[in-house]
Design a protein around this motif. Sequence first.
Motif, PDB file in Angstrom:
ATOM      1  N   THR A   1       1.482   3.601  -2.962  1.00 56.62           N
ATOM      2  CA  THR A   1       0.355   5.140  -2.495  1.00 56.62           C
ATOM      3  C   THR A   1       1.797   6.264  -3.331  1.00 56.62           C
TER       4      THR A   1
ATOM      5  N   TRP B   1      -6.099  12.270  -4.116  1.00 60.14           N
ATOM      6  CA  TRP B   1      -6.736  11.060  -3.081  1.00 60.14           C
ATOM      7  C   TRP B   1      -7.839  10.155  -3.249  1.00 60.14           C
TER       8      TRP B   1
ATOM      9  N   VAL C   1      -4.754   1.440  -4.001  1.00 63.77           N
ATOM     10  CA  VAL C   1      -4.889   0.695  -3.016  1.00 63.77           C
ATOM     11  C   VAL C   1      -5.556  -1.007  -3.249  1.00 63.77           C
TER      12      VAL C   1
ATOM     13  N   THR D   1       1.469   6.195  -7.304  1.00 69.16           N
ATOM     14  CA  THR D   1       0.559   6.717  -7.758  1.00 69.16           C
ATOM     15  C   THR D   1       0.874   8.472  -7.808  1.00 69.16           C
TER      16      THR D   1
ATOM     17  N   THR E   1       0.785  -1.419   0.444  1.00 71.51           N
ATOM     18  CA  THR E   1       0.249   0.054  -0.148  1.00 71.51           C
ATOM     19  C   THR E   1       1.001   1.525   0.575  1.00 71.51           C
TER      20      THR E   1
ATOM     21  N   ILE F   1      -5.499   7.524  -5.135  1.00 67.97           N
ATOM     22  CA  ILE F   1      -4.683   6.889  -4.326  1.00 67.97           C
ATOM     23  C   ILE F   1      -5.703   5.323  -3.718  1.00 67.97           C
TER      24      ILE F   1
END
Length: 274
Positions: A99, A122, A129, A102, A95, A125
């Motif tokens: 992140t 936001w 995930v 991304t 994750t 992400i």
Amino acid sequence: MHTFDALWHEIHLTLREIPQIFARREAVVFLCLAGLTLIALDPHDFLDHITVLEALFVWACADVIFALVYFMTLLGIAMLPTKTAPKIYLPIPSTFAFTVTTIFVESMIGTLSLGEYTPKVWPDIMAFVVVAQLFEFLFVRYVLPDVLKAIRANRPQGIGGRSLQIGDQTWPLTDISAISSNQHYLQIDFLDAEPLSIRARISDVLNDLPPEAGVQPHRSWWVAAHACPSLISEGRKRWLVTPYGHKIPVARGRIDEVEKWLNTHGVPESNTTS
């Protein structure tokens, strides 16, 4: 390291194997297919702002960044000052790696589109995930076992390069201090990790271990040579003891065999009386 996938299936890895995994053809192909899938689906309409060639370049860089961040995260965890091997839930480092990846992808596409694309960090992400966990689960469950098998099969022979394999799990032989049997289960004791219980028969395991790797003082026990076992006496009973807290009974019929093995491969008999 003791690692676990999204469904808490345990996978034993060493830090040395991580870069080898990413360098394997199977892993490279999987990462390329994952990138091509994301380009084809284009979930965030990237292709409305950049060309296909630019998208290929961005996702190729993203694969490299993900692999580097993933490895560095695992390296950081492995270097923590703990007494036992760390237990890592793989969705956590993945994750974090996704992140970072991304953020890079969103920024790169914003730059290549000359500002036409506005990064949506936001929501993207959160979407990545989910994608990360799906791709990671598929890789860990269906690709990684064959990759690890190939890596470990190519290790140099000898005790330093030998492994113990039970079912779909494999451990370097140099990590194991002793193996004991309790009915249908084996307890595997590690030098620097918590013991592990697994369903197997000790006779099947010992058939694959070279004599110089360790000795079987009792039908229910095997102790590794690098655990530095020594032979002691307590009255009429004989025991093998190790610096790792083992006190293993030596069967009467195996005393001569154990003494001979210690004189050849291990620590000579100490004849200590407790």
